[in-house]
Design a protein around this motif. Structure first.
Motif, PDB file in Angstrom:
ATOM      1  N   GLU A  98       0.837  -1.203   0.000  1.00  0.00           N
ATOM      2  CA  GLU A  98       0.000   0.000   0.000  1.00  0.00           C
ATOM      3  C   GLU A  98       0.871   1.252   0.000  1.00  0.00           C
ATOM      4  O   GLU A  98       0.576   2.230  -0.699  1.00  0.00           O
ATOM      5  CB  GLU A  98      -0.951   0.006   1.204  1.00  0.00           C
ATOM      6  N   THR A  99       1.948   1.222   0.776  1.00  0.00           N
ATOM      7  CA  THR A  99       2.884   2.346   0.787  1.00  0.00           C
ATOM      8  C   THR A  99       3.520   2.539  -0.578  1.00  0.00           C
ATOM      9  O   THR A  99       3.640   3.667  -1.082  1.00  0.00           O
ATOM     10  CB  THR A  99       3.976   2.121   1.845  1.00  0.00           C
ATOM     11  N   GLN A 225       2.863   7.907   7.571  1.00  0.00           N
ATOM     12  CA  GLN A 225       1.547   8.506   7.360  1.00  0.00           C
ATOM     13  C   GLN A 225       1.615  10.033   7.356  1.00  0.00           C
ATOM     14  O   GLN A 225       0.790  10.686   6.702  1.00  0.00           O
ATOM     15  CB  GLN A 225       0.572   7.964   8.398  1.00  0.00           C
ATOM     16  N   LEU A 232      -2.948   4.778   6.304  1.00  0.00           N
ATOM     17  CA  LEU A 232      -2.916   3.564   5.496  1.00  0.00           C
ATOM     18  C   LEU A 232      -3.935   2.583   6.060  1.00  0.00           C
ATOM     19  O   LEU A 232      -3.918   2.274   7.249  1.00  0.00           O
ATOM     20  CB  LEU A 232      -1.524   2.929   5.536  1.00  0.00           C
TER      21      LEU A 232
END
Length: 240
Positions: A98-99, A225, A232
């Protein structure tokens, strides 16, 4: 419609129609790529398993008006089964991909691509605790994107360290004179762990305690974040 070849790591998939999937990948040359894989949800599909999350593949695609279409996929790194079979690895891997997707919105980066594949390979190998692989990847990926944290000298005034107060919004450790109100203080050993994670020094990270890892994980998550400017979803996955 022109054909092209690309190498990519699968970040996520979503269903399309009765038998197709949209596959979101981080690629070596094109950055973030979303393409349709036709028929991969059928049991007779020859390459559906090669296009699951955490897999690395050599792809043949052709360009479409809105979405490209994957016509061939050859496995280069089969990390998906090992990561998905262990929940802790899966949680860490989900944060990583996801990052990567968020960071790839800024454009292609071969360094970011190589970092993700190396981290997934280490995660699938199972020799390093998943949370250490995750946090090391987060710090190094952010550094690759231009947000290198500082864990030695004060990031605001340059006063020589070591320092134990961390100001995420300033980019790392700060001296007492520069410390914003409410900034947490970490154990010196936790700061040392953050330095080791950023450097990819796995030998040093394995000597850390659970307390060190917990403190370092909190900083890595907050720092990530902060720079992504939104939370996230994968960080909220429950622990077992």
């Amino acid at each position: 419609m022109p054909l092209y070849r690309e190498q990519g790591v699968v970040l996520r998939t979503q269903k399309l129609g009765e038998a197709d999937r949209i596959v979101t990948m981080l690629t070596s040359g094109r950055g973030l790529l979303r393409a349709v894989a036709k028929g991969v949800r059928r049991t007779s599909s020859k390459f559906g398993a090669r296009l699951e999350p955490f897999m690395v593949a050599d792809l043949q695609c052709y360009e479409g008006r809105t979405l490209d279409t994957i016509t061939q996929a050859v496995t280069l790194g089969s990390y998906g089964p090992a990561i998905s079979a262990d929940y802790d690895r899966y949680r860490s891997g989900s944060v990583m991909v996801e990052t990567a997707e968020r960071l790839a919105e800024g454009g292609p980066s071969r360094e970011l691509y190589a970092l993700l594949i190396g981290a997934l390979r280490t995660l699938a190998g199972g020799k390093i605790p998943p949370e250490l692989v995750r946090d090391g990847y987060l710090l190094r990926a952010l550094a690759s994107a231009g947000w290198t944290p500082g864990f030695e000298d004060c990031v605001r005034c340059g006063a020589p360290g070591p320092h134990t107060a961390v100001a995420v919004q300033l980019g790392g450790v700060v001296c007492d004179n520069c410390r914003p109100a409410g900034s947490p203080r970490l154990d010196a050993s936790s700061i040392a762990l953050l330095r080791a994670l950023l450097a990819g020094d796995w030998g040093a990270t394995l000597e850390s305690t659970e307390r060190d890892r917990g403190q370092a994980a909190g900083i890595a998550a907050a720092y990530t974040q902060w720079h992504l400017e939104r939370g996230l979803r994968s960080f909220t996955m429950p622990r077992l």
